[in-house]
Design an enzyme around this catalytic site. Structure first.
Site: not given
Length: 299
Positions: A156-158
């Protein structure tokens, strides 16, 4: 059936009789499937806004501090066009990576009807995620931010406020590549502009005062260097992950390979589309991934 160590890493219930389908809410109707994918996460939204602001800042410095005051018209036009084209492609890739469903498994599909449709045989095992009440296909993992199980989830990439998964990995790779390219381009132009200002009068090499010009260029240099390193590393790890057909989570958890091994070229085409074309570099082209293998729910 003996369970391998990889099963202990997964957030699952291991046996069909323990799936408890009566506790699952049926999945939403097909009418709601056309809604836009967007993760309502405060941190992710803030990171996405900061990303766009940093690109706009770089464009501001490149255009108004370095190129517009330049006496070399050809130099300004060529570099301005190149930088803005790459910046546009970077933001378009970011937009697609953020708003594309990364491969979410239907929420609440662990219903009695769906389990019966799998026609389980004695000894077969299906995996249920107790968090989103979904029957997991192979290589799917649950994301605590998206609150969904994602097929071939890498991480998951913010910065894109989304998971990087099966359906949007192409756009994430393009985003890191274009950000790295505009960062490198900005660093080169900053270097040339400093040399130009040292040789000429500082009051003539920019529309701003010399102290303001120096501060703006140093900030851009720091930003470009930082993101060049960061996105280059991310781009390299993503390409390696695609070529080896092993996601970041699978590498981290050292999961046993249970899927067929393919060539690096086939793995690249599976992400960017069939066949190879200039569309691989376009964030507007949806990958034509050919005939996909059916997902295995039963082990």
């Amino acid at each position: 059936m003996m369970l391998t160590p990889v099963h202990r890493f997964r957030d699952i219930e291991r046996k069909p009789e323990y799936l408890q389908p009566e506790k699952c809410v049926p999945p939403p109707s097909h009418a709601s499937l056309g809604t836009m994918w967007f993760i309502r996460d405060g941190c992710g939204i803030a990171c996405a806004v900061v990303t766009w602001m940093l690109v706009f800042y770089a464009d501001f410095v490149v255009l108004l501090v370095m190129l517009v005051p330049s006496r070399d018209y050809v130099y300004s036009v060529i570099n301005g066009t190149l930088f803005n084209t790459l910046a546009f492609l970077a933001l378009a890739s970011h937009f697609r990576a953020m708003l594309t469903d990364p491969g979410a498994v239907p929420k609440g599909n662990a219903t009695k009807e769906f389990i019966e449709s799998l026609q389980l045989k004695p000894g077969q095992v299906v995996y249920k995620c107790p968090k989103c009440c979904s029957i997991k296909p192979d290589r799917a993992h649950h994301c605590s931010v998206c609150k969904r199980c994602i097929r071939k989830m890498d991480h998951h990439c913010p910065w894109v406020n989304n998971c990087v998964g099966e359906n949007n990995q192409k756009y994430f790779v393009l985003f890191t590549m274009y950000i790295a390219l505009i960062s490198l381009h900005a660093l080169i132009m900053v270097g040339f502009h400093f040399l130009y200002c040292f040789e000429e009068d500082w009051t003539k090499c920019s529309s701003f005062s010399p102290p303001t010009t120096v501060i703006l260029l140093i900030l851009l240099c720091f930003e470009a260097l930082l993101f060049l390193i960061f996105t280059s590393v991310m781009f390299g790890t993503q390409v390696h992950s695609i070529c080896t057909d092993e996601t970041g989570i699978e590498q981290l958890k050292k999961e046993e390979r249970r899927w067929a091994k393919k060539t690096k070229w086939m793995n690249m085409k599976a992400v960017f589309g069939h066949p190879f074309s200039i569309a691989w570099l376009s964030p507007f082209a949806t990958p034509d991934q050919g005939k996909a293998d059916p997902y295995q729910y039963v082990v």
